[in-house]
Write an enzyme that holds these catalytic residues in place. Structure first.
Site, mmCIF file in Angstrom:
data_model
loop_
_atom_site.group_PDB
_atom_site.id
_atom_site.type_symbol
_atom_site.label_atom_id
_atom_site.label_comp_id
_atom_site.label_asym_id
_atom_site.label_seq_id
_atom_site.Cartn_x
_atom_site.Cartn_y
_atom_site.Cartn_z
ATOM 1 N N CYS A 8 0.838 -1.213 0.000
ATOM 2 C CA CYS A 8 0.000 0.000 0.000
ATOM 3 C C CYS A 8 0.865 1.253 0.000
ATOM 4 O O CYS A 8 1.686 1.460 0.898
ATOM 5 C CB CYS A 8 -0.911 -0.017 1.228
ATOM 6 N N CYS A 11 0.498 3.369 3.190
ATOM 7 C CA CYS A 11 1.219 2.786 4.326
ATOM 8 C C CYS A 11 2.705 3.120 4.228
ATOM 9 O O CYS A 11 3.360 3.445 5.220
ATOM 10 C CB CYS A 11 1.033 1.268 4.369
ATOM 11 N N HIS A 107 -8.508 7.803 3.306
ATOM 12 C CA HIS A 107 -7.902 9.133 3.367
ATOM 13 C C HIS A 107 -8.964 10.203 3.238
ATOM 14 O O HIS A 107 -9.957 10.033 2.544
ATOM 15 C CB HIS A 107 -6.817 9.315 2.296
HETATM 16 P P1 AMP Z 1 -8.563 9.022 -4.269
HETATM 17 O O1 AMP Z 1 -8.978 9.145 -5.700
HETATM 18 O O2 AMP Z 1 -9.590 9.608 -3.328
HETATM 19 O O3 AMP Z 1 -8.177 7.617 -3.905
HETATM 20 O O4 AMP Z 1 -7.324 9.957 -4.069
HETATM 21 C C1 AMP Z 1 -6.009 9.516 -4.102
HETATM 22 C C2 AMP Z 1 -5.167 10.757 -4.110
HETATM 23 O O5 AMP Z 1 -3.849 10.399 -3.786
HETATM 24 C C3 AMP Z 1 -5.135 11.482 -5.463
HETATM 25 O O6 AMP Z 1 -5.603 12.807 -5.302
HETATM 26 C C4 AMP Z 1 -3.642 11.429 -5.837
HETATM 27 O O7 AMP Z 1 -3.195 12.611 -6.461
HETATM 28 C C5 AMP Z 1 -2.982 11.230 -4.484
HETATM 29 N N1 AMP Z 1 -1.691 10.560 -4.516
HETATM 30 C C6 AMP Z 1 -1.394 9.392 -5.122
HETATM 31 N N2 AMP Z 1 -0.099 9.074 -4.932
HETATM 32 C C7 AMP Z 1 0.421 10.054 -4.155
HETATM 33 C C8 AMP Z 1 1.711 10.300 -3.597
HETATM 34 N N3 AMP Z 1 2.742 9.460 -3.781
HETATM 35 N N4 AMP Z 1 1.897 11.421 -2.858
HETATM 36 C C9 AMP Z 1 0.873 12.276 -2.651
HETATM 37 N N5 AMP Z 1 -0.365 12.095 -3.146
HETATM 38 C C10 AMP Z 1 -0.596 11.005 -3.886
HETATM 39 ZN ZN ZN Z 2 -2.263 1.265 3.645
#
Ligand code: AMP
Ligand code: ZN
Length: 120
Positions: A8, A11, A107
């Site tokens: 993950c 995580c 999140h």
């Molecule tokens: P969701 O569509 O609600 O699952 O949102 C996932 C969010 O995580 C998206 O807005 C992505 O831009 C963000 N995201 C994915 N990978 C990373 C990362 N390595 N660092 C920061 N944000 C991330």
């Molecule tokens: Zn996790």
């Protein structure tokens, strides 16, 4: 529910194994800037414990969910959102495929700042 999932990405971010722009950390939560911000301020607040999504929570998570939500106004202000009511912020929890969830670790999105925003 709560064992870190080695596959993950959130995580790994919470454990510091993948870098992020951290804004907050305590024993229970980790918060960082979204890598693809949809708004001038776009934070993600995650529990350090792995929970797939809001569809997996139950009465045992009542306190955790409350504390996670309580972090939103505090971190929003700290990260530059103007105070309510002129400023404010948006909170979003995407859940499941049709809910638009891409990362399957619970999140809370916290978005704010001057409009227009890139999305939303
Ligand atoms: P969701 O569509 O609600 O699952 O949102 C996932 C969010 O995580 C998206 O807005 C992505 O831009 C963000 N995201 C994915 N990978 C990373 C990362 N390595 N660092 C920061 N944000 C991330
Ligand atoms: Zn996790």
């Amino acid at each position: 529910m709560s064992q870190p999932d080695i596959h993950c990405i959130f995580c790994k971010i919470a454990a510091g194994a993948i870098p992020s722009r951290k804004v907050y950390e305590d024993e229970e939560f980790f918060a960082f800037h979204d890598i693809h911000p949809a708004a001038p301020v776009h934070l993600l607040i995650i529990p350090k414990a792995h929970i797939d999504s809001l569809a997996q929570v139950g009465p045992a998570h009542e306190g955790l969910l409350g504390r996670m939500l309580l972090l939103a106004p505090r971190l929003a202000l700290e990260q530059g959102c103007k105070p309510y009511p002129e400023g404010g912020f948006r909170t979003v929890v995407n859940t499941g495929q049709e809910g638009g969830q891409e990362v399957h670790h619970l999140h809370l999105h916290v978005m704010g700042g001057p409009r227009p925003w890139l999305r939303g």
